[in-house]
Design a protein around this motif. Structure first.
Motif, PDB file in Angstrom:
ATOM      1  N   ASN A  79       0.910  -1.360   0.115  1.00  0.00           N
ATOM      2  CA  ASN A  79       0.144  -0.005  -0.084  1.00  0.00           C
ATOM      3  C   ASN A  79       0.850   1.472  -0.076  1.00  0.00           C
ATOM      4  O   ASN A  79       0.359   2.459  -0.369  1.00  0.00           O
ATOM      5  N   ASP A  82       0.229   3.301  -2.808  1.00  0.00           N
ATOM      6  CA  ASP A  82      -0.960   4.302  -2.792  1.00  0.00           C
ATOM      7  C   ASP A  82      -0.844   5.524  -1.867  1.00  0.00           C
ATOM      8  O   ASP A  82      -1.563   6.392  -2.096  1.00  0.00           O
ATOM      9  N   GLY A 105      -9.363   2.608  -8.517  1.00  0.00           N
ATOM     10  CA  GLY A 105      -8.025   1.973  -9.048  1.00  0.00           C
ATOM     11  C   GLY A 105      -7.438   2.312 -10.610  1.00  0.00           C
ATOM     12  O   GLY A 105      -8.026   2.741 -11.157  1.00  0.00           O
ATOM     13  N   LYS A 112      -5.574   5.721  -4.682  1.00  0.00           N
ATOM     14  CA  LYS A 112      -6.680   5.319  -5.625  1.00  0.00           C
ATOM     15  C   LYS A 112      -5.638   4.452  -6.766  1.00  0.00           C
ATOM     16  O   LYS A 112      -6.199   4.319  -8.020  1.00  0.00           O
ATOM     17  N   LYS A 116      -9.622  -1.497  -5.944  1.00  0.00           N
ATOM     18  CA  LYS A 116     -10.391  -2.016  -4.784  1.00  0.00           C
ATOM     19  C   LYS A 116     -11.789  -1.235  -4.763  1.00  0.00           C
ATOM     20  O   LYS A 116     -11.956  -0.319  -5.251  1.00  0.00           O
ATOM     21  N   GLY A 118     -15.232  -1.317  -2.087  1.00  0.00           N
ATOM     22  CA  GLY A 118     -15.926  -1.818  -0.686  1.00  0.00           C
ATOM     23  C   GLY A 118     -16.930  -0.957  -0.160  1.00  0.00           C
ATOM     24  O   GLY A 118     -17.261   0.098  -0.871  1.00  0.00           O
ATOM     25  N   GLU A 149     -14.372  -5.084   1.876  1.00  0.00           N
ATOM     26  CA  GLU A 149     -13.502  -4.926   0.860  1.00  0.00           C
ATOM     27  C   GLU A 149     -12.774  -5.858   0.049  1.00  0.00           C
ATOM     28  O   GLU A 149     -12.635  -6.930   0.453  1.00  0.00           O
ATOM     29  N   VAL A 150     -13.072  -5.628  -1.531  1.00  0.00           N
ATOM     30  CA  VAL A 150     -12.364  -6.767  -2.377  1.00  0.00           C
ATOM     31  C   VAL A 150     -11.096  -5.631  -3.050  1.00  0.00           C
ATOM     32  O   VAL A 150     -11.456  -4.518  -3.613  1.00  0.00           O
ATOM     33  N   SER A 151     -10.057  -6.307  -3.042  1.00  0.00           N
ATOM     34  CA  SER A 151      -9.012  -5.562  -4.015  1.00  0.00           C
ATOM     35  C   SER A 151      -8.342  -6.583  -4.292  1.00  0.00           C
ATOM     36  O   SER A 151      -8.012  -7.876  -4.419  1.00  0.00           O
ATOM     37  N   VAL A 155      -9.562 -10.244   0.001  1.00  0.00           N
ATOM     38  CA  VAL A 155     -10.994  -9.916   0.272  1.00  0.00           C
ATOM     39  C   VAL A 155     -11.101  -9.859   1.864  1.00  0.00           C
ATOM     40  O   VAL A 155     -10.415 -10.729   2.632  1.00  0.00           O
ATOM     41  N   SER A 186     -10.926 -12.521   6.475  1.00  0.00           N
ATOM     42  CA  SER A 186     -10.341 -11.919   5.701  1.00  0.00           C
ATOM     43  C   SER A 186      -9.284 -13.151   4.921  1.00  0.00           C
ATOM     44  O   SER A 186      -8.605 -13.794   5.583  1.00  0.00           O
ATOM     45  N   GLY A 188      -5.955 -13.117   1.898  1.00  0.00           N
ATOM     46  CA  GLY A 188      -5.117 -12.416   0.817  1.00  0.00           C
ATOM     47  C   GLY A 188      -3.762 -12.566   0.886  1.00  0.00           C
ATOM     48  O   GLY A 188      -3.191 -13.575   1.559  1.00  0.00           O
TER      49      GLY A 188
END
Length: 221
Positions: A79, A82, A105, A112, A116, A118, A149-151, A155, A186, A188
């Motif tokens: 991240n 980001d 995304g 951004k 993702k 959510g 959230e899904v990214s 998830v 979760s 991932g």
């Protein structure tokens, strides 16, 4: 030497509670002369009485819960993409309530770049937050929140209730002090996690077992 008189022992004299004399004995030499033998200590006589050391039956048995965690998160490492150019921002609220959804995304803007989507909702009393680049700090009073959230990194869905918390992050390194419970799951790059009312487990780069908000963990880098 012809006899012994006036022998006393610790605690014998009720009018001398603070005396440091542990033992006295008067030794007679002949019929008219005597020698006083005294053994004393710097320890107060009260410490020698068994009543002083008696265990009280009304011992307090209130639970004492402290939950503290420090971690290095592989997902937060990713991240950084980001947040490395996130501008300075700070805010504080006495009472707050918010809810919403998001989907973004692959945009060249802070927060951004990683795809993702959510939904979220949160409410609480007392909140202060400051963030700049990969650094952020937050303090909360009693609060509750939920989100999903899904990214591209995984998830998950989690609901949280806290009495109070304070946290700080510097990129992938985070520290949190608080008292609360989580419920959710979760999966991932950060591993697999499942919790119910603060009790559960996580398996991955950070393997941990949680019991009613307190956690024991082992991070593998």
């Amino acid at each position: 030497m012809s006899g012994n008189r006036n022998i006393s022992y610790p605690g014998h004299d009720d009018n001398d509670e603070e005396s440091d004399i542990l033992y006295t004995k008067q030794l007679w030499r002949g019929k008219k002369h005597s020698v006083d033998l005294k053994i004393s200590s710097d320890v107060n006589k009260k410490l020698l009485k068994k009543e002083t050391w008696k265990i009280k039956g009304n011992t307090t048995k209130k639970p004492n819960v402290k939950a503290t965690s420090a971690h290095v998160d592989i997902v937060d490492t990713i991240n950084i993409i980001d947040t490395y150019d996130r501008p300075p921002h700070a805010h504080a609220k006495k009472i707050y309530a918010q809810a919403g959804k998001y989907a973004h995304g692959l945009e060249d803007k802070p927060g951004k770049r990683i795809p993702k989507a959510g939904v979220y909702a949160a409410a609480g009393v007392g909140r202060a937050c400051a963030e700049y680049s990969v650094f952020e700090a937050e303090a909360k009073g009693p609060n509750a929140s939920a989100g999903a959230e899904v990214s591209v990194v995984g998830v998950g869905a989690m609901a949280r209730a806290e009495i109070a918390s304070a946290s700080a992050k510097a990129g992938p390194v985070g520290v949190k002090l608080g008292l609360g419970v989580d419920t959710g799951a979760s999966a991932g790059l950060g591993g697999v996690e499942a919790k119910f009312l603060g009790t559960g487990f996580s398996v991955g780069p950070k393997t941990s077992v949680s019991l009613v908000g307190s956690e024991v963990s082992c991070s593998v880098m």
